[in-house]
Motif scaffolding. Sequence first.
Motif, short mmCIF file in Angstrom:
data_model
loop_
_atom_site.label_atom_id
_atom_site.label_comp_id
_atom_site.label_asym_id
_atom_site.label_seq_id
_atom_site.Cartn_x
_atom_site.Cartn_y
_atom_site.Cartn_z
N GLN A 72 0.83 -1.21 0.00
CA GLN A 72 0.00 0.00 0.00
C GLN A 72 0.86 1.26 0.00
OE1 GLN A 72 -0.47 -2.46 2.28
NE2 GLN A 72 -2.61 -3.03 2.28
N GLY A 73 1.91 1.25 0.80
CA GLY A 73 2.80 2.40 0.86
C GLY A 73 3.54 2.63 -0.44
N ALA A 74 3.88 1.55 -1.12
CA ALA A 74 4.62 1.67 -2.38
C ALA A 74 3.83 2.45 -3.42
CB ALA A 74 4.98 0.28 -2.92
N VAL A 75 2.50 2.30 -3.42
CA VAL A 75 1.66 3.00 -4.40
C VAL A 75 0.81 4.09 -3.77
CG1 VAL A 75 1.60 1.04 -6.01
CG2 VAL A 75 -0.20 1.27 -4.27
N ALA A 76 1.07 4.40 -2.51
CA ALA A 76 0.31 5.41 -1.77
C ALA A 76 -1.19 5.13 -1.85
CB ALA A 76 0.64 6.82 -2.27
N GLY A 80 -10.17 2.32 0.55
CA GLY A 80 -11.05 1.98 -0.57
C GLY A 80 -10.31 1.63 -1.85
N GLU A 81 -9.00 1.51 -1.78
CA GLU A 81 -8.21 1.09 -2.95
C GLU A 81 -7.54 -0.24 -2.67
OE1 GLU A 81 -6.74 5.11 -5.22
OE2 GLU A 81 -5.49 4.41 -3.57
N LYS A 82 -7.42 -1.04 -3.69
CA LYS A 82 -6.68 -2.30 -3.63
C LYS A 82 -5.42 -2.15 -4.46
CE LYS A 82 -9.79 -4.99 -1.61
NZ LYS A 82 -9.87 -4.91 -0.20
N VAL A 83 -4.42 -2.92 -4.12
CA VAL A 83 -3.19 -2.96 -4.90
C VAL A 83 -3.29 -4.09 -5.91
CG1 VAL A 83 -0.68 -3.25 -4.83
CG2 VAL A 83 -1.85 -2.03 -2.97
N VAL A 84 -2.98 -3.79 -7.16
CA VAL A 84 -2.91 -4.80 -8.21
C VAL A 84 -1.44 -5.07 -8.49
CG1 VAL A 84 -3.42 -5.33 -10.63
CG2 VAL A 84 -5.12 -4.14 -9.23
N PHE A 85 -1.06 -6.33 -8.46
CA PHE A 85 0.30 -6.78 -8.71
C PHE A 85 0.27 -7.53 -10.03
CE2 PHE A 85 3.51 -10.27 -7.58
CZ PHE A 85 4.59 -9.54 -8.02
#
Length: 135
Positions: A72-76, A80-85
């Motif tokens: 989460q920190g990597a993409v700020a 309500g947001e998810k990280v997509v890898f």
Amino acid sequence: MIYGGFAPLLDHGTGASTGYVDGYLVPVEDGKQDAYRGMADKASEVFRDHGATRVVEAWGDHVPKGEVTDFQGAVAATEGEKVVFSWVEWPDKATRDAGMAKVMEDERMKPSADAEMPFDGKRMVYGGFAPILDA
């Protein structure tokens, strides 16, 4: 160490022996998963048309907060947001370099005037990687 679990959104291609990988992270609002998947489907075809052997997109499923850093920190990422890898596999770096140049020029990758990006590209994290283990 940053770790997390991701549920696949798409997995296109053969998954043959990989000589080079482009990886990226993006934050996507929870309600934009379908829009992101639609964009990812189109991009996957373009990457594979220009030499990629596999494209994988994965939605953050178990992405814990870290003590020092995390996905989460990597993409700020915000509430309500998810990280997509995601990653794109190529047979080798030369194919990647030539293919990526073609991907960037491909008309299918150009957004239409009325299209809204399903993620904030300014917060994308990406890089290229030479595999050290491919078993």
